[in-house]
Design a protein around this motif. Sequence first.
Motif, PDB file in Angstrom:
ATOM      1  N   GLU A 206      30.614  32.910  20.854  1.00  0.00           N
ATOM      2  CA  GLU A 206      29.943  33.474  20.695  1.00  0.00           C
ATOM      3  C   GLU A 206      29.179  34.262  20.254  1.00  0.00           C
ATOM      4  O   GLU A 206      29.350  35.521  19.679  1.00  0.00           O
ATOM      5  CB  GLU A 206      28.984  33.168  21.445  1.00  0.00           C
ATOM      6  CG  GLU A 206      29.083  33.946  23.137  1.00  0.00           C
ATOM      7  CD  GLU A 206      29.985  33.045  23.505  1.00  0.00           C
ATOM      8  OE1 GLU A 206      29.498  33.174  25.261  1.00  0.00           O
ATOM      9  OE2 GLU A 206      30.996  31.374  23.862  1.00  0.00           O
ATOM     10  N   THR A 210      28.146  35.956  16.929  1.00  0.00           N
ATOM     11  CA  THR A 210      27.670  36.960  17.086  1.00  0.00           C
ATOM     12  C   THR A 210      27.381  38.214  17.501  1.00  0.00           C
ATOM     13  O   THR A 210      26.626  38.901  17.424  1.00  0.00           O
ATOM     14  CB  THR A 210      25.793  36.191  17.635  1.00  0.00           C
ATOM     15  OG1 THR A 210      26.595  35.784  18.947  1.00  0.00           O
ATOM     16  CG2 THR A 210      25.500  34.246  17.231  1.00  0.00           C
ATOM     17  N   ASP A 212      27.446  38.665  21.343  1.00  0.00           N
ATOM     18  CA  ASP A 212      26.756  38.882  21.974  1.00  0.00           C
ATOM     19  C   ASP A 212      27.263  38.639  23.012  1.00  0.00           C
ATOM     20  O   ASP A 212      29.005  37.770  22.848  1.00  0.00           O
ATOM     21  CB  ASP A 212      25.393  37.412  21.964  1.00  0.00           C
ATOM     22  CG  ASP A 212      24.101  37.588  21.088  1.00  0.00           C
ATOM     23  OD1 ASP A 212      24.029  38.328  20.416  1.00  0.00           O
ATOM     24  OD2 ASP A 212      23.449  36.717  20.580  1.00  0.00           O
ATOM     25  N   TRP A 394      22.532  33.798   4.895  1.00  0.00           N
ATOM     26  CA  TRP A 394      21.877  34.963   5.747  1.00  0.00           C
ATOM     27  C   TRP A 394      20.920  35.640   4.696  1.00  0.00           C
ATOM     28  O   TRP A 394      20.016  36.201   6.103  1.00  0.00           O
ATOM     29  CB  TRP A 394      22.956  35.934   6.082  1.00  0.00           C
ATOM     30  CG  TRP A 394      22.743  36.874   7.527  1.00  0.00           C
ATOM     31  CD1 TRP A 394      21.719  37.169   8.748  1.00  0.00           C
ATOM     32  CD2 TRP A 394      22.684  38.236   6.762  1.00  0.00           C
ATOM     33  NE1 TRP A 394      21.888  38.055   8.913  1.00  0.00           N
ATOM     34  CE2 TRP A 394      21.659  39.581   8.328  1.00  0.00           C
ATOM     35  CE3 TRP A 394      22.125  39.255   5.212  1.00  0.00           C
ATOM     36  CZ2 TRP A 394      21.379  40.400   8.091  1.00  0.00           C
ATOM     37  CZ3 TRP A 394      21.915  40.280   5.259  1.00  0.00           C
ATOM     38  CH2 TRP A 394      22.011  41.163   6.731  1.00  0.00           C
ATOM     39  N   LYS A 421      21.892  43.506  14.316  1.00  0.00           N
ATOM     40  CA  LYS A 421      21.660  42.085  13.947  1.00  0.00           C
ATOM     41  C   LYS A 421      20.673  41.782  12.990  1.00  0.00           C
ATOM     42  O   LYS A 421      21.660  40.922  11.935  1.00  0.00           O
ATOM     43  CB  LYS A 421      22.807  41.416  15.018  1.00  0.00           C
ATOM     44  CG  LYS A 421      23.615  41.707  15.446  1.00  0.00           C
ATOM     45  CD  LYS A 421      24.240  40.381  16.502  1.00  0.00           C
ATOM     46  CE  LYS A 421      24.893  40.732  17.787  1.00  0.00           C
ATOM     47  NZ  LYS A 421      25.694  42.148  18.226  1.00  0.00           N
TER      48      LYS A 421
END
Length: 619
Positions: A206, A210, A212, A394, A421
């Motif tokens: 992750e 991302t 995160d 995206w 983000k």
Amino acid sequence: MEPAAKWQVSALNPHTLHLMERAEADSLIGQVLDGRYVVRSRIARGGMATVYAGHDTKLDRTVALKVMHANLAGDEDFVRRFVDEARHAAALSHPNVVAMYDQGTDQGRVFLVMEYVAGRTLRDLLTERGRLGPRAALQVLRPILAALGAAHRVGLVHRDVKPENVLLAADGQVKVTDFGLARAVTASRQTQTGMLIGTVAYLAPEQVLTGDADARTDVYAAGIMLFELLTGYQPYQAGTPLAVAYRHVNETVPAPSSVIPGLPPQLDALVAGATDRDPARRPPDAGRFDAVAGEVLQALPPDIDSTSASVVPVPLGPSQAADGTRASLSERVTQNFRVSPDAPSSGHDGTPNPHTMVISGFEGPPRTRWRRRRASGLFAACVVVALLFGGFVWFQTEGRTARVPQLVGLSEADARLRAEKLGLKVKAGSSRQDPRVPKDKVAQVEPGVGTQVRTGTLLTLVLSTGKPPVAVPDVRKQPLDQAEQLLRQAGLQPGRQVRQDSATVPRGDVITTRPAAGKKQNPEEPVTLVVSRGITMPDLSGLTPSQAARKLAALGLNAQWRQQAPDNGQQPNTVIGQDPPAGQPVNRGDAVQVTFTDQSQCQWDPFCSYGGDQNDGGG
């Protein structure tokens, strides 16, 4: 796509860059930072900072000084977040965490002052020994998990768990360092030559996808580290950081027993659970991981380290999956190449084996070089196509509008990262008290959560000042445990304890608090307790009885006199013994037995008139 942008190649000649950095670092030796910390010698240099041994002239102790590199110190955004993270990390008190003492800036140099740990890093130990036995590996891992667990309980995530950030003290204690620094650097969006935010070998999927990070990303990194402790190898090897990150996302960490045959299945299960690609299937935090690791350690045979020491490691094959069924893109590219079982691609120092070639971390005989190059080109082309396609998707789905994400409860730095983000910007607005939201966390965001906005919209964060301040109760002259209980009843946290001599407060009782009684204190900030050590018994030997009597009376101690004839050349009218002995802690009002030689030869001292055992109240 954003993680891929974090790897950059320096335009400078590496040798020139090394000389420039070394010259800058060595110029600090002998200087004094903040008028207090003398820089003694350089210990190590990393991607973010150089670490020195130093001396704190104010408290007369050896400290470790971590001085940020100039390109980070010149970033105002980084410095602001760095100071905030250092403050939070300083509040983390645990025996397995390197204590943070101070933080400051001196002539543009941003630095930390930390506990000095005499010893070496876990990386040094692995370099020396290659791998550890199962019991030794878990005995090293558990203190690391205890430190991470303490951080997770207060909402702090390390984000850069690796052997280089684990210190092994000379007395055997294990300590984790660099809490909070990775988040400060991540938030500043700095990149440096050869540095990835969160070392790529230990990055959770992750984090790659991302950015995160939460407690479970630390668990993943600890699971990778356990694999390395047991086998001597990192599970994913590749030619570039991007290729290693790709394997974290698309492959399953192999079982340690596939490298060290005969390891118990409990160890395979421990690594598999901690490194599951789905964060929801990992232990929720390091505390739970530690509990399971403790159960596995207890179940291991006592002699397992000696029996496993003679096992010859089996080199990791291409994309060796734990379940034996997964075949990622990199596997398909290399599955037709045979791996030499006795020729690993590199040793623990990373030196390539001259008899093999490495393409994305997979090895094969030199005669297949042209096929490897073609396969490597195919792999790189596939990665580029995937990144371009992901960027197109995206842009179509998130690049024009976005919904305001849930930011309440996050720090300003984390809220900024999450918003950015999605292409949104943030600014800090007014603050307000909110008993439900910890201090310095987001209490409200405007526009509200879930609102559809255009990318580039500026969100306003309302930060919480925490619970209303509470008056510190008066706990002076209370026993320590009762004082701590009174603080908790008032809604405050007992903090660290400072010991002081006191002739008026009995040993173990509280002299005062910081802040003092009646002052207002934020409930989230600990209250320091100054605790009495009592009186240190003075040395009376060689004094006359009258001199000893005056010294004891000044301390509130009751003298009891005992007369004895001089012996072996002892001077008459002189103290030759005492009970309690010098240096022992005592309380005001305690009795002190003083033995002195008789007064047959003294003519002026008032004690000459005493005979036999006398009791003088100190007058």
